[in-house]
Every structure is written in structure tokens, then in C-alpha cells.
Design a protein around this motif. Structure first.
Motif, PDB file in Angstrom:
ATOM      1  N   ARG A   1       0.754  -1.198   0.226  1.00  0.00           N
ATOM      2  CA  ARG A   1      -0.055   0.125  -0.001  1.00  0.00           C
ATOM      3  C   ARG A   1       1.116   1.290  -0.017  1.00  0.00           C
ATOM      4  NH1 ARG A   1      -5.584   0.298   2.210  1.00  0.00           N
ATOM      5  NH2 ARG A   1      -6.063   2.458   1.573  1.00  0.00           N
ATOM      6  N   LEU A   2       0.466   2.432  -0.777  1.00  0.00           N
ATOM      7  CA  LEU A   2       1.242   3.520  -0.704  1.00  0.00           C
ATOM      8  C   LEU A   2       1.139   4.278   0.798  1.00  0.00           C
ATOM      9  CD1 LEU A   2       2.249   6.144  -2.071  1.00  0.00           C
ATOM     10  CD2 LEU A   2       0.132   6.891  -2.157  1.00  0.00           C
ATOM     11  N   SER A   3       2.417   4.418   1.286  1.00  0.00           N
ATOM     12  CA  SER A   3       2.339   4.858   2.685  1.00  0.00           C
ATOM     13  C   SER A   3       4.084   5.597   2.744  1.00  0.00           C
ATOM     14  CB  SER A   3       2.373   3.998   3.492  1.00  0.00           C
ATOM     15  OG  SER A   3       3.671   2.829   3.450  1.00  0.00           O
ATOM     16  N   LEU A   4       4.428   6.193   3.746  1.00  0.00           N
ATOM     17  CA  LEU A   4       5.506   6.823   3.998  1.00  0.00           C
ATOM     18  C   LEU A   4       6.476   5.712   3.825  1.00  0.00           C
ATOM     19  CD1 LEU A   4       5.040   9.321   7.060  1.00  0.00           C
ATOM     20  CD2 LEU A   4       5.186   9.946   4.537  1.00  0.00           C
ATOM     21  N   ARG A   5       6.208   4.434   4.372  1.00  0.00           N
ATOM     22  CA  ARG A   5       7.312   3.631   4.376  1.00  0.00           C
ATOM     23  C   ARG A   5       7.604   2.876   2.926  1.00  0.00           C
ATOM     24  NH1 ARG A   5       7.024  -1.818   3.945  1.00  0.00           N
ATOM     25  NH2 ARG A   5       4.649  -1.914   3.876  1.00  0.00           N
ATOM     26  N   THR A   6       6.537   3.002   2.032  1.00  0.00           N
ATOM     27  CA  THR A   6       6.832   2.391   0.551  1.00  0.00           C
ATOM     28  C   THR A   6       7.107   3.641  -0.119  1.00  0.00           C
ATOM     29  OG1 THR A   6       4.245   2.574   0.133  1.00  0.00           O
ATOM     30  CG2 THR A   6       5.308   0.421   0.862  1.00  0.00           C
ATOM     31  N   LEU A   7       6.928   4.807   0.217  1.00  0.00           N
ATOM     32  CA  LEU A   7       7.194   5.989  -0.646  1.00  0.00           C
ATOM     33  C   LEU A   7       8.722   6.036  -1.288  1.00  0.00           C
ATOM     34  CD1 LEU A   7       6.058   8.751  -1.692  1.00  0.00           C
ATOM     35  CD2 LEU A   7       6.924   9.986   0.166  1.00  0.00           C
ATOM     36  N   SER A   8       9.501   5.610  -0.554  1.00  0.00           N
ATOM     37  CA  SER A   8      11.136   5.851  -1.230  1.00  0.00           C
ATOM     38  C   SER A   8      11.044   4.769  -2.426  1.00  0.00           C
ATOM     39  CB  SER A   8      11.979   5.544  -0.092  1.00  0.00           C
ATOM     40  OG  SER A   8      11.764   4.071   0.429  1.00  0.00           O
ATOM     41  N   GLY A   9      10.256   3.720  -2.524  1.00  0.00           N
ATOM     42  CA  GLY A   9      10.441   2.648  -3.651  1.00  0.00           C
ATOM     43  C   GLY A   9       9.671   3.023  -4.852  1.00  0.00           C
ATOM     44  N   ILE A  10       8.898   4.499  -4.763  1.00  0.00           N
ATOM     45  CA  ILE A  10       8.091   4.703  -6.097  1.00  0.00           C
ATOM     46  C   ILE A  10       9.441   5.467  -6.850  1.00  0.00           C
ATOM     47  CG2 ILE A  10       6.312   6.140  -6.943  1.00  0.00           C
ATOM     48  CD1 ILE A  10       4.766   5.334  -4.300  1.00  0.00           C
TER      49      ILE A  10
ATOM     50  N   GLY B   1      -6.517  17.633   7.335  1.00  0.00           N
ATOM     51  CA  GLY B   1      -7.844  17.514   6.471  1.00  0.00           C
ATOM     52  C   GLY B   1      -8.818  17.199   7.243  1.00  0.00           C
ATOM     53  N   VAL B   2     -10.047  17.862   6.936  1.00  0.00           N
ATOM     54  CA  VAL B   2     -11.225  17.251   7.738  1.00  0.00           C
ATOM     55  C   VAL B   2     -12.420  17.044   6.968  1.00  0.00           C
ATOM     56  CG1 VAL B   2     -12.868  18.416   9.177  1.00  0.00           C
ATOM     57  CG2 VAL B   2     -10.660  19.429   9.418  1.00  0.00           C
ATOM     58  N   SER B   3     -12.982  15.856   7.212  1.00  0.00           N
ATOM     59  CA  SER B   3     -14.196  15.685   6.528  1.00  0.00           C
ATOM     60  C   SER B   3     -15.513  15.681   7.496  1.00  0.00           C
ATOM     61  CB  SER B   3     -13.905  14.136   6.213  1.00  0.00           C
ATOM     62  OG  SER B   3     -15.068  13.686   5.248  1.00  0.00           O
ATOM     63  N   LEU B   4     -16.426  16.570   6.866  1.00  0.00           N
ATOM     64  CA  LEU B   4     -17.447  17.072   7.794  1.00  0.00           C
ATOM     65  C   LEU B   4     -18.513  15.933   7.965  1.00  0.00           C
ATOM     66  CD1 LEU B   4     -17.988  20.762   6.974  1.00  0.00           C
ATOM     67  CD2 LEU B   4     -16.574  19.744   8.691  1.00  0.00           C
ATOM     68  N   LYS B   5     -18.863  15.068   6.816  1.00  0.00           N
ATOM     69  CA  LYS B   5     -20.142  14.475   6.915  1.00  0.00           C
ATOM     70  C   LYS B   5     -19.853  12.865   6.918  1.00  0.00           C
ATOM     71  CE  LYS B   5     -23.147  17.739   6.088  1.00  0.00           C
ATOM     72  NZ  LYS B   5     -24.121  18.132   7.346  1.00  0.00           N
TER      73      LYS B   5
ATOM     74  N   ILE C   1       1.077  13.327  -3.779  1.00  0.00           N
ATOM     75  CA  ILE C   1       1.182  14.391  -2.965  1.00  0.00           C
ATOM     76  C   ILE C   1       1.338  14.167  -1.453  1.00  0.00           C
ATOM     77  CG2 ILE C   1      -0.674  16.287  -2.556  1.00  0.00           C
ATOM     78  CD1 ILE C   1       0.393  16.104  -5.331  1.00  0.00           C
ATOM     79  N   GLY C   2       2.036  14.894  -0.643  1.00  0.00           N
ATOM     80  CA  GLY C   2       2.489  14.604   0.688  1.00  0.00           C
ATOM     81  C   GLY C   2       1.897  15.781   1.585  1.00  0.00           C
ATOM     82  N   SER C   3       0.983  16.831   1.109  1.00  0.00           N
ATOM     83  CA  SER C   3       1.004  17.872   1.938  1.00  0.00           C
ATOM     84  C   SER C   3      -0.083  17.619   3.000  1.00  0.00           C
ATOM     85  CB  SER C   3       0.499  18.915   1.056  1.00  0.00           C
ATOM     86  OG  SER C   3      -0.485  18.751   0.369  1.00  0.00           O
ATOM     87  N   VAL C   4      -0.964  16.462   2.696  1.00  0.00           N
ATOM     88  CA  VAL C   4      -2.087  16.270   3.785  1.00  0.00           C
ATOM     89  C   VAL C   4      -1.480  15.505   4.914  1.00  0.00           C
ATOM     90  CG1 VAL C   4      -4.440  15.230   4.252  1.00  0.00           C
ATOM     91  CG2 VAL C   4      -3.940  16.394   2.110  1.00  0.00           C
ATOM     92  N   ARG C   5      -1.313  16.130   6.076  1.00  0.00           N
ATOM     93  CA  ARG C   5      -0.253  15.635   7.280  1.00  0.00           C
ATOM     94  C   ARG C   5      -1.324  15.092   8.336  1.00  0.00           C
ATOM     95  NH1 ARG C   5       1.850  13.382   4.577  1.00  0.00           N
ATOM     96  NH2 ARG C   5       2.274  12.180   6.543  1.00  0.00           N
ATOM     97  N   GLU C   6      -2.421  15.612   8.280  1.00  0.00           N
ATOM     98  CA  GLU C   6      -3.181  15.048   9.681  1.00  0.00           C
ATOM     99  C   GLU C   6      -4.802  14.992   8.993  1.00  0.00           C
ATOM    100  OE1 GLU C   6      -3.037  17.971  13.093  1.00  0.00           O
ATOM    101  OE2 GLU C   6      -5.203  17.310  13.705  1.00  0.00           O
TER     102      GLU C   6
ATOM    103  N   ALA D   1      -4.893   5.022   6.106  1.00  0.00           N
ATOM    104  CA  ALA D   1      -4.026   3.816   5.821  1.00  0.00           C
ATOM    105  C   ALA D   1      -2.818   4.352   5.087  1.00  0.00           C
ATOM    106  CB  ALA D   1      -5.123   2.876   5.224  1.00  0.00           C
ATOM    107  N   GLN D   2      -2.874   5.404   4.380  1.00  0.00           N
ATOM    108  CA  GLN D   2      -1.641   5.662   3.670  1.00  0.00           C
ATOM    109  C   GLN D   2      -0.617   7.063   4.201  1.00  0.00           C
ATOM    110  OE1 GLN D   2      -4.261   4.192  -0.174  1.00  0.00           O
ATOM    111  NE2 GLN D   2      -3.181   6.522  -0.493  1.00  0.00           N
ATOM    112  N   ASP D   3      -0.957   7.128   5.353  1.00  0.00           N
ATOM    113  CA  ASP D   3      -0.258   8.489   5.888  1.00  0.00           C
ATOM    114  C   ASP D   3      -0.598   9.676   5.174  1.00  0.00           C
ATOM    115  OD1 ASP D   3       1.141   6.651   7.620  1.00  0.00           O
ATOM    116  OD2 ASP D   3       2.377   6.082   6.221  1.00  0.00           O
ATOM    117  N   GLY D   4      -1.757   9.668   4.695  1.00  0.00           N
ATOM    118  CA  GLY D   4      -2.162  11.207   4.148  1.00  0.00           C
ATOM    119  C   GLY D   4      -1.735  11.204   2.498  1.00  0.00           C
ATOM    120  N   LEU D   5      -0.914  10.359   2.185  1.00  0.00           N
ATOM    121  CA  LEU D   5      -0.389  10.128   0.530  1.00  0.00           C
ATOM    122  C   LEU D   5      -1.517   9.677  -0.320  1.00  0.00           C
ATOM    123  CD1 LEU D   5       3.330   8.558   1.208  1.00  0.00           C
ATOM    124  CD2 LEU D   5       2.354  10.914   1.336  1.00  0.00           C
ATOM    125  N   TYR D   6      -1.226  10.276  -1.675  1.00  0.00           N
ATOM    126  CA  TYR D   6      -2.302   9.766  -2.793  1.00  0.00           C
ATOM    127  C   TYR D   6      -1.477  10.400  -3.709  1.00  0.00           C
ATOM    128  CZ  TYR D   6      -3.899  14.525  -2.516  1.00  0.00           C
ATOM    129  OH  TYR D   6      -3.983  16.036  -2.400  1.00  0.00           O
TER     130      TYR D   6
END
Ligand code: CS2
Length: 492
Positions: A3-12, A61-65, A95-100, A75-80
Motif C-alpha cells: 500500500r502507498l505509505s511513508l514506508r513504501t514512498l521511497s520505492g516509488i 484535512g477534515v471531513s465533515l459528513k 502528494i504529501g501535503s495532507v499531514r493530519e 491507511a496511507q499516511d495521508g499520501l495519494y
């Protein structure tokens, strides 16, 4: 598959573009309400572009509904992945700007307290037009809206964007955490001023001192946002996985084009978005009017008439010569004359570029998606132009046909008698109008044209406007969209 995550990012690997900063060393400096695809393909990308230079601006990043947008990202440390698509191919970028990430429904108090963090000085929003719970005709708070009724009763556990923002500002005031800027990024006219009006009337009713504090400490610049971002499809998910080599459950697909024009009126520190190409200007109105009337107005025309003419996608509708002729003439003959020229923009070239953007078949955009929420969208996309044309004594026949297209669509059946699932906060009102009319097209048209909260008292009472729309609704029901359009254009 991983899965895409901070751990797998360097392999991309290249050609996929990875963040040029270390995501884990970024701190959160802004909150965003409404973590949908549009935000992730627009403001989050502008922010991603500046984090190497200034790592203070990570996004919460906030989801309201619903937690739907949050769960896969968590599950992807905010990465997409952001996939930009056109006839030249696809560019993939992580994109790595969504941190929380926060879902309002899971922890309302935690979210409200987030506004009290002095390191957070900017809040942005994309909650869609209907998310502000306003009256579309006047821009005033709709006090009868169930979410607003709820929030007046439970100000400490709000559910609406306006209620959450007001509660957050109350927490910020109590913590003495300093000034804040709220940047509305939805397609609404004078969006900053409008939200300021909503928040201040909501706050004043709760607590006059809070309203005064907001007036003195919070600024609401208006902003014009632009990028075509259709809903992510299964094909996008598969493409992201193929390009990244890891599974990404939350990619977004968009066009290359992007524009963000922001009123330069910040109460405190802000991200240096100009480095990423955002324009800071004294007055957003000319940009906003150009974009809402030309791009969004044409989009809606293509969506309603295009859907009736059995085009599922905008690229098909804008490639249909009849619809293309209508949209081009609507832009050039009726809309452009109402616009002030934004600095540095050639309006004719802007219109031509729009037609090209609409025809981007690499990025299929459903007419049905754009057709949603017409009662909330059309006031800023079309009525203003119609009003300006009426004041100038100038014709608005193309717009009248487009508006009739909306009514025909919103009446809930297609041209072969199939059901259209009309997605709109007023859908049940529309269904009642149609049921009461017992199949009479004129009565259906009049039922819609009587809706003051949609059209405003002036248009509801404007005889010539009503007649122009009504006669087109009758023609659309009687002859169908293609024949009506051909006759309208003198091609039949
Ligand atoms: C569209 C917009 O869905 C719609 O109503 O018109 O989302 C449009 O794609 C964006 O505003 C483009 O910037």
C-alpha cells in the motif's frame, strides 16, 4: 500488493514524481474543511509545491459528513496520487501535503480545539455550494436548514460547516490564539464575503462578543479556484496502481490546467502559494465572474442539454456540433459582454481554451455529476448574466434555453421516459411540482419559475424572462433537445 505509505514512498520510481520534501518533518499550519477530490487536486497540490521551501504549512484535512475520504488516506499516511491527464498522456505525482486527518463525526471537540492552535493561521474550505446552508438567491443564512437548526440548539456539537467554523473560532478566541484567515474555495460569488456574512450572523445570535472578536481578528478573502476534477473512477484506481507499483485507494484525476486567484487580505501568516503559481490580487471579482459565468455556466449548459441528448460525458457533449455552437454563442454573444476583463486575460482566448478543456477526452467528466445541485449552482452561474443582460436591454435567448434545459432535466424523466435520479436539495420540491402539473409542460415551467429561493424575487416576477424560459421548456418536452436546439440555432 503493498500500500502507498511513508514506508513504501521511497520505492516509488520516476517518472512518478515524489514530494520534494520530507513529509514526516512537515508541521501542520492550516486546516481544510471538505477533503474531497477537488481539494486534493487543487489547494493540496499548491501547498505541496511550497512545502520544500516552507514546511510549516502541512494540511489537517477534515471531513465533515462521512469518514469515506479519511479512511483510505489514514491507511496511507495521508499520501495519494494525483494523475493529470490529457491527450499527451498521464503524469502521476504523489502528494504529501495532507499531514493530519480528522472526521468531524468521530471527535467534534478535538476538531473544534484544533482551531485554537496558534500555529494554524489559515483555514480553507471546499464543502460544495450547498454545504454553506445559505439561501442561494440572497446568500443569507438559511435558518430553516435542518443542520443550522441543529447547530443553534447544540452550538458545542455543531454539524454544519458554518457551525463548526463558528465553534472553532470561539475556541480560538478563548485560547487567545491570534488572528486567522478563512479562504472559501467553493464556486460561489464573493465567496469570502458571503461566508463572513453567514458566520457573523450565526455567531452574533450566539454571542455578541464572539461576533465582535471575529470581526476584529478573522479575515475572509474571496478566492477563485479552477481545475476540472471529475469523480475518481475504477480505471483511475487501476492506473494509479500500475504507475506507482503500490496500491493507492485514494488517487485523484484532474486536468493539467489550474488557476487560483486569492484576495490579498490575510489576517496572519499564510503559505507562499504565489511560488506555486497562485495569484494574489486586490479584487477577485472580475476573475470569479469570468470563471463562474463562462466555465461553470457552460458546464451546466453542456450537462443538462448534453444529458438530454444522451451524452454521458462533457467531452462528448462539447464535441456535438449543435451543443458546441450553443455554448460558444452563449459565451461570446451573451456572457462576455457582461464581464469586466480581468488583468492579463484575453476573454476570447479564455473561451477558446475552455472549449479545449471541455473536449479533454482523456478525463471523462460525467454530465450527470455536473448536473447535481442545479438549484444551488445556477444562481451564480447564470442568473447574474441574465440580470445584466436585462439591465442592458440585451438578448439572453441562449441562456434561456440552457435554463429550460435544467428545468427539463430536473423534472426527472429523460427523453425516452426513463427516470433521472435528480440529486438536489430541492429534489422533493421538484417532484411535487411535476406531480401537480400532471404532464403539462407550461405548468411545470411555471412551478420552477415560481421558486423565489432559487430565482430571486426579481426574476420570478419578470414576465419576459419567464416567457423565454417557459417557451423553451415547452419545446424541449414536445420536440426533444436536439430538434429544439437545431431550430434555436437556425439549423433546421
Ligand atoms: C463543475 C465544477 O461540477 C461542477 O459543477 O462545473 O466542478 C468545475 O469542474 C470546476 O469548477 C472547475 O474549476
Amino acid at each position: 500488493m503493498n500500500r502507498l505509505s511513508l514506508r513504501t514512498l521511497s520505492g516509488i520510481a520516476a517518472p512518478v514524481v515524489r514530494p520534494d520534501f520530507e513529509p514526516s518533518s512537515v508541521t501542520v499550519g492550516m486546516l481544510h474543511l471538505g477533503l474531497g477530490a477537488f481539494h486534493r487536486a487543487h489547494q493540496a497540490v499548491y501547498t505541496d509545491d511550497i512545502l520544500a521551501r516552507d514546511p510549516r504549512w502541512g494540511i489537517c484535512g477534515v471531513s465533515l459528513k462521512t469518514p469515506r475520504a479519511i479512511e483510505p488516506l489514514a491507511a496511507q499516511d495521508g499520501l495519494y496520487a494525483m494523475l493529470t491527464k490529457d491527450s499527451e498522456g498521464t503524469v502521476a505525482r504523489v502528494i504529501g501535503s495532507v499531514r493530519e486527518l480528522r472526521f468531524a463525526g468521530a471527535d467534534r471537540t478535538g476538531l473544534i480545539n484544533r482551531f485554537a492552535d496558534p500555529r494554524i493561521t489559515v483555514v480553507t474550505s471546499t464543502v460544495t455550494e450547498k454545504g454553506y446552508c445559505h439561501d442561494p438567491a440572497t446568500g443569507a443564512l438559511n435558518r430553516a436548514h435542518p443542520d443550522i437548526v441543529h447547530d443553534f440548539e447544540h452550538p458545542g456539537a455543531p454539524i454544519s460547516a458554518v457551525g463548526i467554523l463558528t465553534a472553532g473560532l470561539a475556541a480560538r478566541k478563548a485560547a487567545n490564539a491570534g488572528p486567522l484567515t478563512f479562504v472559501c474555495c467553493d464556486n460561489l460569488p464573493h465567496n469570502g464575503r458571503m461566508v463572513e456574512g453567514l458566520v457573523s450572523s450565526f455567531a452574533r445570535e450566539r454571542d455578541g462578543a464572539l461576533a465582535d472578536w471575529i470581526g476584529a481578528n478573522v479575515s475572509f478573502p474571496s478566492s477563485m479556484v479552477d481545475r476540472i476534477v471529475p469523480a475518481t473512477t475504477d480505471a483511475d484506481l487501476a492506473l494509479a496502481e500500475r504507475l506507482l507499483g503500490v496500491h493507492d485507494a485514494a488517487p485523484v484525476a484532474a486536468e493539467h490546467f489550474g488557476q487560483w486567484v486569492i484576495e490579498d487580505r490575510f489576517a496572519g501568516a499564510r503559505p507562499p502559494w504565489e511560488v506555486a503559481g497562485a495569484q494574489f490580487v486586490a479584487d477577485v471579482a472580475p476573475f470569479e465572474m469570468m470563471k463562474l459565468r463562462l466555465l461553470n455556466g457552460s458546464h451546466s449548459t453542456l450537462a443538462y442539454l448534453g444529458f438530454l441528448m444522451r451524452h454521458d460525458f462533457v467531452w462528448q457533449a462539447s464535441g456535438d456540433s449543435l451543443l458546441a455552437a450553443l455554448v460558444e454563442r452563449q459565451m461570446v454573444e451573451e456572457i462576455v459582454p457582461t464581464l469586466a476583463k480581468p488583468a492579463g486575460t484575453d476573454l476570447r482566448a479564455y473561451c477558446a481554451q475552455l472549449m479545449q478543456r471541455f473536449r479533454n477526452s482523456a478525463l471523462p467528466h460525467r454530465t450527470k455529476q455536473i448536473a447535481m445541485d442545479g438549484s444551488q449552482k445556477l444562481p451564480q452561474r447564470m442568473w447574474g448574466t441574465v440580470r445584466d443582460r436585462i439591465t442592458a436591454g440585451a438578448p439572453y435567448a441562449h441562456l434561456a434555453l440552457a435554463i429550460a434545459g435544467w428545468i427539463r432535466y430536473a423534472s426527472g424523466t429523460d427523453e425516452r421516459g426513463g427516470i433521472i435520479e435528480v440529486s438536489d436539495p430541492l429534489a422533493s420540491t421538484f417532484a411535487r411540482i411535476v406531480a401537480d402539473a400532471r404532464g403539462d409542460a407550461e405548468t411545470i415551467a411555471d412551478g420552477f419559475l415560481d421558486l423565489k429561493t432559487v430565482f430571486g424575487a426579481d426574476l420570478v416576477a419578470h414576465y419576459a424572462f419567464r416567457e423565454a424560459v417557459r417557451s423553451n421548456v415547452v419545446a424541449l418536452f414536445r420536440d426533444g433537445a436536439r430538434t429544439t436546439l437545431a431550430r434555436h440555432l437556425g439549423m433546421k
